[in-house]
Design a protein around this motif. Sequence first.
Motif, PDB file in Angstrom:
ATOM      1  N   ARG A  19      35.991  34.550  45.037  1.00 21.17           N
ATOM      2  CA  ARG A  19      36.038  35.473  46.169  1.00 21.17           C
ATOM      3  C   ARG A  19      36.061  34.674  47.461  1.00 21.17           C
ATOM      4  N   LYS A  21      34.697  35.022  51.221  1.00 21.40           N
ATOM      5  CA  LYS A  21      33.762  35.802  52.033  1.00 21.40           C
ATOM      6  C   LYS A  21      34.010  35.473  53.503  1.00 21.40           C
ATOM      7  N   SER A  23      32.789  36.676  56.195  1.00 28.85           N
ATOM      8  CA  SER A  23      31.593  36.659  57.043  1.00 28.85           C
ATOM      9  C   SER A  23      30.951  35.278  57.130  1.00 28.85           C
ATOM     10  N   ASN A  25      32.885  32.474  55.958  1.00 33.15           N
ATOM     11  CA  ASN A  25      34.021  31.562  55.849  1.00 33.15           C
ATOM     12  C   ASN A  25      33.873  30.651  54.639  1.00 33.15           C
ATOM     13  N   TRP A  27      34.440  30.226  50.113  1.00 35.90           N
ATOM     14  CA  TRP A  27      34.936  30.638  48.806  1.00 35.90           C
ATOM     15  C   TRP A  27      33.770  30.544  47.827  1.00 35.90           C
ATOM     16  N   ILE A  28      33.615  31.580  47.019  1.00 31.96           N
ATOM     17  CA  ILE A  28      32.545  31.645  46.028  1.00 31.96           C
ATOM     18  C   ILE A  28      33.200  31.775  44.650  1.00 31.96           C
ATOM     19  N   GLU A  33      29.172  28.504  45.946  1.00 33.87           N
ATOM     20  CA  GLU A  33      30.145  28.165  46.982  1.00 33.87           C
ATOM     21  C   GLU A  33      30.907  26.911  46.562  1.00 33.87           C
ATOM     22  N   GLU A  55      28.637  45.588  46.901  1.00 31.83           N
ATOM     23  CA  GLU A  55      27.725  44.477  46.606  1.00 31.83           C
ATOM     24  C   GLU A  55      26.796  44.846  45.456  1.00 31.83           C
ATOM     25  N   TRP A  96      40.935  36.360  41.118  1.00 36.96           N
ATOM     26  CA  TRP A  96      40.734  36.592  42.543  1.00 36.96           C
ATOM     27  C   TRP A  96      41.144  38.022  42.812  1.00 36.96           C
ATOM     28  N   ALA A  98      40.452  41.379  45.562  1.00 35.91           N
ATOM     29  CA  ALA A  98      39.910  41.704  46.873  1.00 35.91           C
ATOM     30  C   ALA A  98      40.560  42.961  47.420  1.00 35.91           C
ATOM     31  N   GLY A 100      39.462  43.632  50.999  1.00 30.78           N
ATOM     32  CA  GLY A 100      39.069  43.527  52.404  1.00 30.78           C
ATOM     33  C   GLY A 100      40.289  43.310  53.287  1.00 30.78           C
ATOM     34  N   THR A 143      37.759  39.118  61.882  1.00 29.71           N
ATOM     35  CA  THR A 143      37.623  38.673  60.503  1.00 29.71           C
ATOM     36  C   THR A 143      38.355  37.357  60.361  1.00 29.71           C
TER      37      THR A 143
END
Length: 184
Positions: A19, A21, A23, A25, A27-28, A33, A55, A96, A98, A100, A143
């Motif tokens: 993912r 993120k 907020s 900056n 990658w998880i 991370e 979440e 991956w 998403a 958002g 964003t």
Amino acid sequence: MNEVIDLGLMSEGSSEYIRFKPSVNAWIADGDELQLEDVLLDPSTLKVGWGKIAEGQAPEWTWDEKLGKKSPSPSPEHRRGFSVMLKIKDKGWREWSANGVGVMKGFSELWQVVGLQVKENEGKAVHLKYKGARMEKIGQGTTRIPEFEVKTWREMTDKPPVKEEPVAEDTNAARGLVDDEIPF
């Protein structure tokens, strides 16, 4: 003897995803991370549809039957989204997905380049270089938009795992029947 058996249901290693993120900056991948650099993207795994991501809950997706043919939204809480498989160094293939706004914009920009090259590179994965994320004002806030560069196309030495989609249970409720309407 009362020994508790570990069922392995809560181990973080069992989830195979990546993912972005905006907020933070970051990658998880699988809950950790990571510094994303080069990745392979398998365009044959791309799915687009409607997603509800909250979440602490498993994402809920309804995929379009065909790329480019938008299906109706299942609910007002669902937003357009995508899923594609990426191969990450030292992690292997990860999903991956998403929905958002910033990530969607970044992926759309990437697909404008990759999508034009898919037919001539059928069966191959595209080698991407992650260039970072740019800040952009969208609506009332800002964003980050992830940016990639297409390096080359490569033969895949291994294919991403095929994830089985859950099959909808065939129940009277799923068919719109109330118990007192059961025809027997």
